[in-house]
Design a protein around this motif. Sequence first.
Motif, short mmCIF file in Angstrom:
data_model
loop_
_atom_site.label_atom_id
_atom_site.label_comp_id
_atom_site.label_asym_id
_atom_site.label_seq_id
_atom_site.Cartn_x
_atom_site.Cartn_y
_atom_site.Cartn_z
N VAL A 454 10.21 -103.84 56.04
CA VAL A 454 9.92 -104.70 54.88
C VAL A 454 9.96 -106.17 55.27
CG1 VAL A 454 10.73 -103.00 53.21
CG2 VAL A 454 12.31 -104.72 54.04
N TYR A 461 1.68 -106.64 50.14
CA TYR A 461 2.15 -105.89 48.98
C TYR A 461 1.62 -104.46 48.95
CZ TYR A 461 3.72 -110.46 47.35
OH TYR A 461 4.34 -111.67 47.25
N LEU A 464 3.99 -102.53 51.15
CA LEU A 464 5.28 -102.33 50.46
C LEU A 464 5.14 -101.32 49.33
CD1 LEU A 464 6.69 -105.98 50.30
CD2 LEU A 464 7.22 -104.17 51.94
N GLU A 465 4.01 -101.34 48.63
CA GLU A 465 3.77 -100.36 47.57
C GLU A 465 3.80 -98.94 48.14
OE1 GLU A 465 3.32 -99.26 43.90
OE2 GLU A 465 2.38 -101.22 44.04
N HIS A 468 7.46 -98.09 49.12
CA HIS A 468 8.52 -98.59 48.25
C HIS A 468 9.60 -97.53 47.98
CE1 HIS A 468 10.16 -99.97 44.20
NE2 HIS A 468 10.53 -100.87 45.07
N LEU A 494 12.25 -107.53 49.80
CA LEU A 494 11.54 -106.81 48.74
C LEU A 494 11.51 -107.59 47.42
CD1 LEU A 494 12.76 -103.13 49.20
CD2 LEU A 494 10.40 -103.91 49.31
N TRP A 498 9.16 -107.01 44.09
CA TRP A 498 9.69 -106.55 42.81
C TRP A 498 9.28 -107.49 41.69
CZ3 TRP A 498 15.09 -105.81 45.43
CH2 TRP A 498 15.15 -104.55 46.03
#
Length: 902
Positions: A454, A461, A464-465, A468, A494, A498
Motif C-alpha cells: 500500500v 486507487y 488499492l481497490e 483493499h 490507506l 478511504w
Amino acid sequence: MPTPMSLPASPLRRARTARGWSQRQVAEAVGTNRFTVTRWELGRAFPSPYFRQQLATLFAQSPEALGLVPAPAHSPSIAPPAPPDGAPTAGTPSVVRDPLLPPKRSPAADLIGRAGLLAQLKAHLLSGDTLVLSVLQGLPGVGKTALALALAHDPEIEARFADGILWTGLGQTPAVQETLARWGALLGLDAKDAARLTPQAWAQVLRTAIGTRRFLFVLDDAWHLEAILACQVGGAGCASLVTTRRPDLAPQIAGAEMAVVPELEPEDGLTLLARLAPQVVETEPEAARRLVQAVGGLPLGLLLLGKHLHGQSYSSQPRRIRAALERLQQSRERLHLSQPQAPLEVHPSLPARTPLSLQASIGVSVAALSQKAQAMLAALALFPPKPNSFAEEAALAVSAGTPETLDALVDAGLVESLGVGRYTLHQTIVDFARELPGDKQTCGRLAKFFASYVHRHQRDYSALEREHTNALTALQCAADEQMSAALIQTATALAPFWLIRGLYETAERYLQRAQEAARNLHDQTAVANILLQNGNVLEQRGDYLRAEDVLLEGLALARQIGHPERLSAMLSALGRVVENRRDHTQAEGYYQEALVLARQIGQMEQISQVLTNLAGVAAKLGNQDQAEAYYQQGLHLAREHEDRENISKVLQGLGTLAIRRGQRPQAEAYWREGLALAYELGHHQRICILLSNLGALAHERGEIEQAEAESQAALALARTLGLRAQICALLSTLGALEIDRKRYAQAEDYLGEGLALAREMGHRERTCGQLMRLGELMLAQDDYARAEVYVTEGLALAREMQYPLYIAALLAVQGELHRKQERWEAATSTFYEALANASKINVPELQGNCFYCLAQIALAQGDLAEARRLGQEALTLCESIGYYKAAEMRDWLAALPPVRVS
C-alpha cells in the motif's frame, strides 16, 4: 498418494519417446492435437489413412510397425454367449441397463439454479452423430454428480442413447479393469477370459461389440487422465460425460467442451434451503441467508444444513431452531455436519461407510497433496474467501511457497484461478484449511507484504481497490501481532483512499489504532500525520468541532517537530474546517500560510490544492477575479502533475464561479468534466457534490424531473457515506424543487431536516442556506410571521459571517416579504440593498430577480415607465445567462399597458 493405473507402451509411444519428442510435438508435426495422439498411443482410436501416412513419414516406419493398423485376427476376443431359447439374437441387441446407475433423485432434491447449465449440456450431448465428449468440472460438493444424474435420467437423453447408459465412479483409485469387465458383461460378452485382457484389448473388444450402437458413458469423479482414456470405448454414435474436481484434467479431455459448475447464487441457495427446511427459512430468514453465505452457495453444504435443520425443526420449537442456527454459524460445526451414504451410492473417492460431509469431501483432495502444498493452503486461508481474490505475488510472499506448489493447488481444484496472476478460495475451502496446522509466521508475512504494497501504491486507487479487503486483513494481523510499524504504515497509506471512497468508519477505526501504536513508539512524525488524516476524515463527515480540535493538536505538533510539509497540509485542513464552520477571513489566513510553506519546499501538488482552497474562500468573500486567478493557477499545476483528484476539485470550483457569473453552459462543462474524473477515481464525495450541483443547475433551467433525479441520486450517496454537509445542501435543493411544485409539506420536511443537521454540525453557511429556503417556503404559503423569523435569523448570521452572497440572497427574500405585505418603501429599500450586494460580487441571476421585483413594486405604485425600465433591465440580465425565469419576465413586460405620453 494413490497413483493412476499404468498402461503398456504402444509401438507409437515407444517410437516417440525414443526420439525424445512430446505428444504435443508429434501432434503439431502431423496437424492434430495432443489428445488425439494420446488416444492413438493407447489404442482407443486408429488414425485415418491420411494421418497413418503422415506418421509413417515422420517416424520413417510402416503403419504396421507403429501399431497404427487394427489387427483383429491377433487380438484377444470374447465371444458373445449363445442366447437361450427366446432371447434376443446378436442381430437385435437389447437395451443395456447399468444396475450401478444411481436412481433418479426425488422431487425434493430437484436441481435449483441449474436450468441454463443443464440445457447447455443437454444440447451438446444431443448434437450430431460424432463422438461427443463433455466434462463437468467444479469444487467438491458443487453438484457435478447431481447434474450428471439429471442428464442420465432425462427422457430425451435416454431416447438419443437408446442402447443404454453405462455408469462408473472412478475416484482416486480407479478400478478400470473391473469397470471394463462389468460393461462387457452388460453388453453380453463372455467374461471367462476377462482377467487376462489388458485395457487396450478391452477397448478393442468393447468397441467391436458396441459397433454403431448409441451409448452414453458417465465417468463420475475422475482424477486421472489414463483412467478416463481407458474408459473411452464408445464409437461414433456414443458420448462420454465426465465429472471431475480437477481443473487440469478437463481441458485435456474435452477442450472447449468443458463446463465449470459454479456455486449457487444467494437466492437459489436460499430456495434450496427453504425446500429442505421451510420452517427455518420462514421464521429465521436472515439467519438462513447468513448460512447460505457461510457455505458459499455450495449445494452439498446446503443439503447437509437443510436436512439437519429440518430434523431440529420437526417439533416447531423456536428455541431448538435458534440454537441450531447459532451452532451452525461456527465453521467447524458446518464442516463436520454429515449424513450416512446408501451402500450403492457411496462417493467414489470415500471409503465405504464413511458419512458424507464437507470435511470428508474436501479432505479427499487435501489428503492427496504434498506436505508443502498443504502448508501453502493453510497459509492462503488467511486471505478472505471469494468474492475476494489475491495476487500471485501476495500468495507466494505470505506462504513462503513456490509457483509450482501454487500450481498444484490450482490443479487440485482447491485454489481457483481468476485470470493472469489472480486467485481465490471458496469459503468452505478456507474453513477447512484454517483447521490445518499452520506456520506461525504467516500472519506477520501478510502484514509486512501489504504494508509495503500500500505504501508503493498509495496513489494508485484502482490497485488499492483490488487489494483493499486483503489490506484490511493485513491491518488486523499487524494489530494482532503487535507489529506497530506495519500497522502505522498501512493505515496512513490507506487513509487518502478511504477518504475518497467515503469509508469513514473504517478510516476512523484503523487510524485510531495506528495513533495508539505511534504514541506508544513515541513517533511524533507519525502521530502528526495520523492527526492530519483523522482531521480530514472528521471534516468530510461534517464533525467540525472534533476536526478542529484534532487538527489544532496536529498543528502544534507539526510546529514543534518542524515538519514544513506536514505543517502546510495541517494549515490547509484547518482552513477548510474554519471556512465551513465560521470564518472565511481566518480560513484565508490559514491558507496563505500553508501556501508560503508549500512554495518554500516546492511541493507542487500541495501548492495546487491550497490555491484551490484560496479560490473558494475568495469567491465567498466576493473577490471573483481573484478566485478565477487562483483556480487557473491551481488547475495549471494540477494538470502539469496529472493530479486528477485536484483537477476534479478545481473544475468543481470553476463551475460554481461560472454559475455565480451566470455562465451556465460553461459551469455545466466544468462539472461534467470534473464528474467524469471523479468517477474514474471512485471519489465518492466529489461525485456526490457534482451530482448535487448538476441537479441544482437543472432546477434553474426549469428541468424539474432531471433536477430531482440527479439530486435524489446524490442524496442517496451522501446518506450512504454520511456526508452531512452535502446532505444539507441536497435537502435545500430538494426543498426548493418542492416549493416550485407547491408541495409545501414535503418541502418543509426536507428543509426542516436540513436545518436541524446544519445546526448540529455548527455549519453556519449551510444554516444560512436552510433559513433562506424556509423563508421562501413560508412566503409561498403567505405565512409572513414565520418567514420574518427565518429571514431575520439568516440575515444576521450572514452579516456576522461577512458572506456577501447570502447577505444579498436573504435581503432579496426579505424584500419580497415586504412587497407581499405592500410595505413599498421598505421593500424598495431592501431590494436596492440586495442589488448593491449582488452587483459587488457579480451574480446576474440575483441582480435580475431584484430588478424584476423592483419593477413589480413600481407597477403597484402606478409608475408604469419605471416598471417597464426595471423589467427590461431584469430581462436583459436573465436572457444573457439563460435563466429560466426570463420567459416569465418577457410575458410580464408584454402584458404591460403602453406608457401614456402627456
